[in-house]
Design a protein around this motif. Structure first.
Motif, PDB file in Angstrom:
ATOM      1  N   HIS A 155      -6.114   1.995  -4.360  1.00 12.52           N
ATOM      2  CA  HIS A 155      -5.399   1.512  -5.502  1.00 12.52           C
ATOM      3  C   HIS A 155      -4.826   0.042  -4.835  1.00 12.52           C
ATOM      4  CE1 HIS A 155      -2.720   3.798  -2.761  1.00 12.52           C
ATOM      5  NE2 HIS A 155      -1.800   2.795  -3.056  1.00 12.52           N
ATOM      6  N   THR A 156      -4.752  -0.257  -4.011  1.00  7.05           N
ATOM      7  CA  THR A 156      -4.342  -1.618  -3.664  1.00  7.05           C
ATOM      8  C   THR A 156      -5.282  -2.632  -4.136  1.00  7.05           C
ATOM      9  OG1 THR A 156      -5.559  -1.607  -1.430  1.00  7.05           O
ATOM     10  CG2 THR A 156      -2.802  -1.154  -1.564  1.00  7.05           C
ATOM     11  N   ALA A 157      -6.521  -2.273  -4.470  1.00  4.67           N
ATOM     12  CA  ALA A 157      -7.569  -3.421  -5.089  1.00  4.67           C
ATOM     13  C   ALA A 157      -7.002  -3.753  -6.555  1.00  4.67           C
ATOM     14  CB  ALA A 157      -9.063  -2.517  -5.144  1.00  4.67           C
ATOM     15  N   LEU A 158      -6.167  -3.036  -6.876  1.00  5.00           N
ATOM     16  CA  LEU A 158      -5.701  -3.561  -8.485  1.00  5.00           C
ATOM     17  C   LEU A 158      -4.592  -4.527  -8.319  1.00  5.00           C
ATOM     18  CD1 LEU A 158      -5.308   0.133 -10.207  1.00  5.00           C
ATOM     19  CD2 LEU A 158      -7.178  -1.508  -9.801  1.00  5.00           C
ATOM     20  N   LEU A 159      -4.216  -4.933  -6.846  1.00  2.00           N
ATOM     21  CA  LEU A 159      -3.258  -6.002  -6.687  1.00  2.00           C
ATOM     22  C   LEU A 159      -4.118  -7.110  -6.010  1.00  2.00           C
ATOM     23  CD1 LEU A 159      -0.520  -3.793  -4.875  1.00  2.00           C
ATOM     24  CD2 LEU A 159      -0.485  -4.523  -7.494  1.00  2.00           C
ATOM     25  N   ASP A 160      -3.229  -8.240  -6.157  1.00  2.00           N
ATOM     26  CA  ASP A 160      -3.990  -9.530  -5.747  1.00  2.00           C
ATOM     27  C   ASP A 160      -4.084  -9.762  -4.197  1.00  2.00           C
ATOM     28  OD1 ASP A 160      -4.725 -10.586  -8.043  1.00  2.00           O
ATOM     29  OD2 ASP A 160      -2.557 -11.604  -8.184  1.00  2.00           O
ATOM     30  N   GLU A 161      -3.649  -8.601  -3.653  1.00  2.00           N
ATOM     31  CA  GLU A 161      -3.765  -8.612  -2.074  1.00  2.00           C
ATOM     32  C   GLU A 161      -5.214  -8.317  -1.792  1.00  2.00           C
ATOM     33  OE1 GLU A 161      -1.275  -5.248  -1.078  1.00  2.00           O
ATOM     34  OE2 GLU A 161       0.709  -6.201  -1.912  1.00  2.00           O
ATOM     35  N   GLN A 162      -5.586  -9.389  -0.797  1.00  2.00           N
ATOM     36  CA  GLN A 162      -7.050  -9.110  -0.252  1.00  2.00           C
ATOM     37  C   GLN A 162      -6.927  -8.527   1.074  1.00  2.00           C
ATOM     38  OE1 GLN A 162     -10.248  -9.270  -0.922  1.00  2.00           O
ATOM     39  NE2 GLN A 162      -9.967 -10.030  -3.131  1.00  2.00           N
ATOM     40  N   GLY A 163      -7.506  -7.133   1.234  1.00  2.00           N
ATOM     41  CA  GLY A 163      -7.175  -6.494   2.454  1.00  2.00           C
ATOM     42  C   GLY A 163      -8.420  -5.875   2.750  1.00  2.00           C
ATOM     43  N   HIS A 164      -8.579  -5.062   3.832  1.00  2.00           N
ATOM     44  CA  HIS A 164      -9.758  -4.354   4.258  1.00  2.00           C
ATOM     45  C   HIS A 164      -9.396  -2.791   4.324  1.00  2.00           C
ATOM     46  CE1 HIS A 164     -10.561  -8.690   5.065  1.00  2.00           C
ATOM     47  NE2 HIS A 164     -11.959  -8.299   5.225  1.00  2.00           N
ATOM     48  N   TRP A 165     -10.199  -2.182   4.515  1.00  2.00           N
ATOM     49  CA  TRP A 165     -10.247  -0.623   4.545  1.00  2.00           C
ATOM     50  C   TRP A 165      -9.574  -0.453   6.005  1.00  2.00           C
ATOM     51  CZ3 TRP A 165     -10.224   2.357   0.386  1.00  2.00           C
ATOM     52  CH2 TRP A 165     -10.733   1.945  -0.640  1.00  2.00           C
ATOM     53  N   GLU A 166      -8.658   0.419   6.051  1.00  2.00           N
ATOM     54  CA  GLU A 166      -8.232   0.741   7.425  1.00  2.00           C
ATOM     55  C   GLU A 166      -8.647   1.933   7.892  1.00  2.00           C
ATOM     56  OE1 GLU A 166      -3.831   1.185   7.147  1.00  2.00           O
ATOM     57  OE2 GLU A 166      -3.393  -1.055   6.612  1.00  2.00           O
ATOM     58  N   HIS A 167      -8.987   2.871   6.892  1.00  2.00           N
ATOM     59  CA  HIS A 167      -9.866   3.965   7.429  1.00  2.00           C
ATOM     60  C   HIS A 167     -11.310   4.144   6.705  1.00  2.00           C
ATOM     61  CE1 HIS A 167      -5.492   4.974   7.640  1.00  2.00           C
ATOM     62  NE2 HIS A 167      -5.951   4.911   8.830  1.00  2.00           N
ATOM     63  N   THR A 168     -11.812   5.004   7.349  1.00  2.00           N
ATOM     64  CA  THR A 168     -13.460   5.401   6.527  1.00  2.00           C
ATOM     65  C   THR A 168     -13.112   6.801   5.852  1.00  2.00           C
ATOM     66  OG1 THR A 168     -14.693   4.272   8.395  1.00  2.00           O
ATOM     67  CG2 THR A 168     -15.740   5.989   7.123  1.00  2.00           C
ATOM     68  N   TYR A 169     -13.679   6.648   4.823  1.00  2.00           N
ATOM     69  CA  TYR A 169     -13.463   7.766   3.732  1.00  2.00           C
ATOM     70  C   TYR A 169     -15.073   8.080   3.573  1.00  2.00           C
ATOM     71  CZ  TYR A 169      -8.951   6.061   2.755  1.00  2.00           C
ATOM     72  OH  TYR A 169      -7.720   5.681   2.626  1.00  2.00           O
ATOM     73  N   ARG A 170     -15.243   9.583   4.230  1.00  2.00           N
ATOM     74  CA  ARG A 170     -16.470  10.239   4.014  1.00  2.00           C
ATOM     75  C   ARG A 170     -16.509  11.711   3.502  1.00  2.00           C
ATOM     76  NH1 ARG A 170     -18.021  10.178  10.194  1.00  2.00           N
ATOM     77  NH2 ARG A 170     -18.204   7.906   9.614  1.00  2.00           N
ATOM     78  N   ALA A 171     -17.607  11.890   2.664  1.00  2.00           N
ATOM     79  CA  ALA A 171     -17.432  13.075   1.758  1.00  2.00           C
ATOM     80  C   ALA A 171     -17.544  14.135   2.688  1.00  2.00           C
ATOM     81  CB  ALA A 171     -18.737  13.248   0.760  1.00  2.00           C
TER      82      ALA A 171
END
Length: 463
Positions: A155-171
């Motif tokens: 959800h941080t993608a909705l803000l102007d902050e440019q970040g990177h995924w801290e964790h991997t999300y796997r099905a």
């Protein structure tokens, strides 16, 4: 040829004997551990108000979807569960955002988002389980959590902050996910001034400071020296606290006067009719305490206090995860007997042998010293899944309490009355039997629920 009889036959002798009888038996009487273990609080006036501190956390943190065949759509208003959009109410803009989500399907083991990559999408889990994976202490992968239906990440993608995924999300299981890219979001944001203003207010930290439970922080000073100016503070309360009204289970017991007058030896007919009727009312009472939509424990457990199983059947890891949700003085687990059996199989598979505790002469299985009581009122679905509850109890511990009112007219048992209604023209005696009850969860972390517990026995359940 008939053999000669030398003594009185038993069939004839029984005519002179008195038959020993049992009281009437009933199969659906259970141990009703929940009724025995809950502390019962007097609810004078028929209602119980739960006063809490004011919290700034709005919503339940879970997004709801509309499913039409194989197509899934997010309900626009439910986007307000995402922290950057919390409190935003422009329905036209929310509909525009909801319409830009794209549906994706992932097979078990597929990566949805990779650690180290830019956070350029927000993901909503419509169905399935997703593992949140990070680096372990010694370099290996570690499962940091499991997210189920209605949860979200990125959800941080909705803000102007440019970040990177801290964790991997796997099905972990087959997953249906809705995704919204930052490019799609920006297109809507550029045409919606109200959305830009809302996001600016969210990112500038103008909201009040909160603790981890969403309550307004109490300003304190500690470890200081000299004579600094101490912070001022106060504790605010909810303006509209929830009230629990006592529910009722009732029936009219009918006994013919001829039966009550003539057939009372050696057992009182009215007494036995009343005993079995009360047993049925108490069984219904326990069912309602668990399943009622208004006050039942399953329906009223905070969604942040619900976790899915990691693989299906209830494992020791799942029970430990549940204990992390209710770690302050946990009183007991409550599970369907099939769920307890499934947990026993998982323990046996790992070579573990859970302890037992003595409860009035009953040997009750326990995990980490917390007893696991059986309750057949917890539902088992058609796909053989159930839930396991863990709770803290009592007013002093800010836990789960039962509610009743004692001292009612014609009280037969605490919170239960038997009222004579008269004799009608058919010579039938009527009694109104009423049980009054409810339950309250004083603070959300008093109850935790392990969902999607597979109780089926076989290789599929153990996978």
């Amino acid at each position: 040829m008939t053999e000669q009889q030398f003594s009185l036959a038993t069939t004839a002798a029984r005519n002179l004997a008195t038959t020993t009888k049992s009281v009437p038996q009933m199969q659906n009487i259970t141990s009703r551990w929940l009724l025995k273990l809950l502390p019962w609080v007097q609810a004078s006036g028929g209602a119980y108000r739960v006063n809490r501190r004011l919290t700034y956390t709005v919503g339940d943190g879970v997004v709801t979807f509309v499913i039409e065949g194989s197509n899934v759509r997010v309900i626009p208003q439910e986007l307000g569960e995402l922290p950057p959009l919390r409190g935003y109410e422009d329905e036209e803009v929310l509909r525009a955002l909801a319409g830009r989500f794209t549906q994706r399907e992932y097979a078990p083991g597929e990566t949805i988002a990779e650690a180290g990559q830019p956070v350029d999408q927000v993901f909503l889990i419509a169905h399935g389980k997703v593992n949140e994976i990070g680096a372990g202490e010694y370099g290996g992968e570690a499962v940091l959590g499991v997210r189920g239906d209605g949860r979200y990440f990125g959800h941080t993608a909705l803000l102007d902050e440019q970040g990177h995924w801290e964790h991997t999300y796997r099905a972990l299981t087959p997953c249906t996910v809705l995704a919204l890219s930052t490019d799609e979001f920006r297109q809507v944001r550029e045409n919606a001034e109200s959305l830009r203003d809302h996001l600016a207010q969210t990112s500038d930290g103008s909201e009040p400071a909160r603790n981890e439970y969403g309550e307004a922080a109490i300003e304190l000073a500690s470890g200081h020296e000299g004579e600094p100016v101490l912070p001022g503070t106060f504790v605010d309360y909810e303006l509209a606290p929830r009230e629990y009204e006592l529910s009722v289970a009732q029936t009219v017991l009918r006994v013919h006067t001829r039966v009550a007058d003539l057939y009372n030896k050696p057992m009182d007919q009215v007494e036995q009719q009343l005993r079995l009727t009360i047993e049925a009312l108490r069984e219904r009472q326990e069912h309602e305490l668990i399943n009622n939509r208004d006050f039942g424990l399953l329906a009223n457990a905070d969604l942040r206090q619900r976790v899915p199983t990691r693989s299906g059947p209830p494992t020791p890891d799942d029970m430990d995860e549940l204990l992390t949700l209710v770690w302050k003085e946990p009183a007991f687990f409550l599970a369907h007997p099939r769920a307890i059996a499934a947990f026993g199989r998982e323990c046996s598979r790992r070579g573990l042998y859970p302890d037992t505790v003595d409860m009035g002469g009953h040997k009750i299985p326990a995990w980490r010293g917390v007893p696991i009581y059986p309750c057949n009122k917890i539902p088992v679905s058609a796909t053989r899944t159930s839930s396991i509850l863990l709770m803290r109890t009592g007013e002093a511990a800010q836990g789960v309490v039962g509610l009743h009112q004692t001292g009612i007219p014609d009280e037969y048992q605490p919170g239960l009355s038997v009222r004579f209604m008269g004799i009608d023209e058919r010579a039938i005696i009527s009694y109104l039997v009423s049980a009054y009850y409810s339950a309250a969860i004083l603070v959300p972390d008093a109850l935790g629920v392990l969902d999607s517990v597979e109780v089926a026995h076989g290789d599929g359940a153990a996978a």
